[in-house]
Design a protein around this motif. Structure first.
Motif, PDB file in Angstrom:
ATOM      1  N   ARG A 107      -6.565 -78.018  30.897  1.00 14.47           N
ATOM      2  CA  ARG A 107      -6.969 -76.609  31.015  1.00 14.47           C
ATOM      3  C   ARG A 107      -6.050 -75.711  30.181  1.00 14.47           C
ATOM      4  O   ARG A 107      -6.492 -74.798  29.489  1.00 14.47           O
ATOM      5  CB  ARG A 107      -6.927 -76.191  32.480  1.00 14.47           C
ATOM      6  N   ILE A 108      -4.758 -76.012  30.232  1.00 13.67           N
ATOM      7  CA  ILE A 108      -3.810 -75.199  29.454  1.00 13.67           C
ATOM      8  C   ILE A 108      -4.091 -75.363  27.963  1.00 13.67           C
ATOM      9  O   ILE A 108      -4.162 -74.386  27.219  1.00 13.67           O
ATOM     10  CB  ILE A 108      -2.359 -75.563  29.814  1.00 13.67           C
ATOM     11  N   LEU A 109      -4.298 -76.598  27.528  1.00 14.86           N
ATOM     12  CA  LEU A 109      -4.557 -76.820  26.098  1.00 14.86           C
ATOM     13  C   LEU A 109      -5.883 -76.168  25.685  1.00 14.86           C
ATOM     14  O   LEU A 109      -6.003 -75.617  24.579  1.00 14.86           O
ATOM     15  CB  LEU A 109      -4.562 -78.321  25.802  1.00 14.86           C
ATOM     16  N   TYR A 110      -6.868 -76.206  26.577  1.00 12.28           N
ATOM     17  CA  TYR A 110      -8.145 -75.547  26.291  1.00 12.28           C
ATOM     18  C   TYR A 110      -7.917 -74.055  26.039  1.00 12.28           C
ATOM     19  O   TYR A 110      -8.383 -73.489  25.049  1.00 12.28           O
ATOM     20  CB  TYR A 110      -9.134 -75.748  27.457  1.00 12.28           C
ATOM     21  N   TRP A 111      -7.165 -73.399  26.918  1.00 12.64           N
ATOM     22  CA  TRP A 111      -6.985 -71.950  26.790  1.00 12.64           C
ATOM     23  C   TRP A 111      -6.080 -71.588  25.619  1.00 12.64           C
ATOM     24  O   TRP A 111      -6.318 -70.609  24.927  1.00 12.64           O
ATOM     25  CB  TRP A 111      -6.473 -71.351  28.111  1.00 12.64           C
ATOM     26  N   VAL A 112      -5.041 -72.386  25.411  1.00 12.81           N
ATOM     27  CA  VAL A 112      -4.180 -72.154  24.241  1.00 12.81           C
ATOM     28  C   VAL A 112      -5.041 -72.201  22.985  1.00 12.81           C
ATOM     29  O   VAL A 112      -4.937 -71.343  22.097  1.00 12.81           O
ATOM     30  CB  VAL A 112      -3.043 -73.207  24.184  1.00 12.81           C
ATOM     31  N   SER A 113      -5.931 -73.184  22.902  1.00 12.39           N
ATOM     32  CA  SER A 113      -6.779 -73.343  21.720  1.00 12.39           C
ATOM     33  C   SER A 113      -7.767 -72.182  21.604  1.00 12.39           C
ATOM     34  O   SER A 113      -7.982 -71.639  20.510  1.00 12.39           O
ATOM     35  CB  SER A 113      -7.524 -74.680  21.788  1.00 12.39           C
ATOM     36  N   ALA A 114      -8.352 -71.791  22.730  1.00 16.09           N
ATOM     37  CA  ALA A 114      -9.342 -70.706  22.714  1.00 16.09           C
ATOM     38  C   ALA A 114      -8.701 -69.382  22.283  1.00 16.09           C
ATOM     39  O   ALA A 114      -9.366 -68.522  21.714  1.00 16.09           O
ATOM     40  CB  ALA A 114      -9.975 -70.562  24.092  1.00 16.09           C
ATOM     41  N   LEU A 115      -7.416 -69.228  22.543  1.00 18.31           N
ATOM     42  CA  LEU A 115      -6.729 -67.966  22.214  1.00 18.31           C
ATOM     43  C   LEU A 115      -6.076 -68.008  20.839  1.00 18.31           C
ATOM     44  O   LEU A 115      -5.369 -67.076  20.466  1.00 18.31           O
ATOM     45  CB  LEU A 115      -5.651 -67.672  23.275  1.00 18.31           C
ATOM     46  N   SER A 116      -6.302 -69.099  20.083  1.00 21.56           N
ATOM     47  CA  SER A 116      -5.589 -69.289  18.818  1.00 21.56           C
ATOM     48  C   SER A 116      -6.473 -68.978  17.618  1.00 21.56           C
ATOM     49  O   SER A 116      -7.424 -69.715  17.317  1.00 21.56           O
ATOM     50  CB  SER A 116      -5.095 -70.730  18.704  1.00 21.56           C
ATOM     51  N   ALA A 117      -6.123 -67.913  16.890  1.00 20.88           N
ATOM     52  CA  ALA A 117      -6.809 -67.622  15.623  1.00 20.88           C
ATOM     53  C   ALA A 117      -6.481 -68.733  14.625  1.00 20.88           C
ATOM     54  O   ALA A 117      -5.462 -69.430  14.758  1.00 20.88           O
ATOM     55  CB  ALA A 117      -6.333 -66.271  15.088  1.00 20.88           C
ATOM     56  N   LYS A 118      -7.354 -68.887  13.626  1.00 17.44           N
ATOM     57  CA  LYS A 118      -7.131 -69.899  12.594  1.00 17.44           C
ATOM     58  C   LYS A 118      -5.741 -69.705  11.965  1.00 17.44           C
ATOM     59  O   LYS A 118      -5.320 -68.571  11.734  1.00 17.44           O
ATOM     60  CB  LYS A 118      -8.217 -69.774  11.516  1.00 17.44           C
ATOM     61  N   GLY A 119      -5.060 -70.810  11.705  1.00 19.63           N
ATOM     62  CA  GLY A 119      -3.717 -70.727  11.109  1.00 19.63           C
ATOM     63  C   GLY A 119      -2.611 -70.702  12.152  1.00 19.63           C
ATOM     64  O   GLY A 119      -1.433 -70.816  11.816  1.00 19.63           O
ATOM     65  N   SER A 120      -2.987 -70.543  13.441  1.00 13.87           N
ATOM     66  CA  SER A 120      -1.981 -70.589  14.504  1.00 13.87           C
ATOM     67  C   SER A 120      -1.302 -71.954  14.504  1.00 13.87           C
ATOM     68  O   SER A 120      -1.856 -72.954  14.028  1.00 13.87           O
ATOM     69  CB  SER A 120      -2.641 -70.366  15.877  1.00 13.87           C
TER      70      SER A 120
END
Ligand code: SAM
Length: 260
Positions: free
Chosen positions: A159-172
């Motif tokens: 769940r944490i990795l899902y949200w980290v990814s969802a909140l990450s603009a390209k290049g993050s």
């Protein structure tokens, strides 16, 4: 406390791998870490190499926003030379943040960036708390997840990795630590697990293929072995990460870029 104690210990070395003048004061404010000496003896040098590895990753990625998940007694906001305009968010439980703010105030610590603390429970709706604190998901971010995933049940980690990814603009970018099953099962780790159990901080998950795991969430990742890290910094390989002593057991140190 354990990791801050390892960083404080590094401070007294002549050719230290980083500078953390606040670590000793934070450990002192927290009380004695002597109960954790066994863990420190086993993994102290690992913590030092891992600190330097993540310092380098965060500075190299030079993003306008940095998010340190489960920051604990991390002092990177104070001790690294951030590019002007960097905002750094620290997430941890409210009681930890309250303690740390008091201690940092007593130590007259001055951040080297725009530092924002986000008291939250990572099992709950931390993305809302982060955005309310000023995080902008449209800007690229450097995420740090150090000393976190192994403590979480597998579904909470996903769940944490899902949200980290969802909140990450390209290049993050994302830097993380995890372990494999063989590492959890090491006989050398038995006493450590018993101690963590007593602290209600049981290890609950592992990953066999961190590069594939991260790829599934849109990240292109690379793992660095402690043998190479130790050689890079002219240090002995920490016993707990030495393949000659622990075989295939791994503490993964991974750095990734958001491609999707
Ligand atoms: N990342 C830091 C470091 O490497 O120095 C600290 C890692 S420490 C092993 C784990 C941290 O997770 C602690 O600071 C603890 O307060 C925090 N933590 C534990 N459970 C949490 C939760 N449910 N929500 C937010 N933080 C939590």
């Amino acid at each position: 406390m354990l990791i801050a104690a390892a960083r404080a210990n590094e401070q007294s070395r002549l050719r230290r791998l980083f500078n953390d003048p606040l670590a000793a004061g934070l450990v002192e404010a927290a009380g004695s870490a002597s109960d954790l000496n066994g863990v420190k003896n086993l993994a102290g040098d690992h913590f030092v190499l891992r600190t330097r590895y993540f310092d380098d990753q965060l500075l190299e990625s030079a993003q306008p926003q940095v998010v340190i998940m489960a920051a604990g007694l991390d002092t990177r906001a104070f001790r690294l030379q951030w590019p002007p305009g960097t905002t750094l968010f620290e997430l941890d439980l409210p009681e930890l943040i309250e303690f740390k703010e008091d201690a940092l105030h007593d130590l007259r610590a001055e951040p080297a960036c725009d530092r924002v603390t986000v008291p939250c429970d990572l099992r709950e709706d931390w993305p809302t708390a982060l955005i309310r604190a000023g995080f902008d998901p449209k800007r690229p971010t450097a995420w740090l997840l150090e000393g976190l995933f192994m403590f979480l049940p597998p579904d909470a980690g996903e769940r944490i990795l899902y949200w980290v990814s969802a909140l990450s603009a390209k290049g993050s970018t994302l830097a993380l630590e995890h372990v494999n099953r063989a590492f959890r099962d090491l006989p050398q780790m038995k006493a450590v697990h018993r101690r963590f159990d007593r602290l209600d901080a049981r290890w609950q998950s592992d990953v066999e293929d961190p590069v594939g795991w991260l790829a599934g969430y849109g990240w292109q990742a690379e793992v660095t072995h402690q043998v190479d890290l130790a050689a890079r910094h002219d240090r002995a390989v920490p016993a707990i990460t030495d393949p000659l002593k622990v075989g295939d057991a791994r503490i993964w140190l991974a750095a990734a870029v958001r491609t999707g």
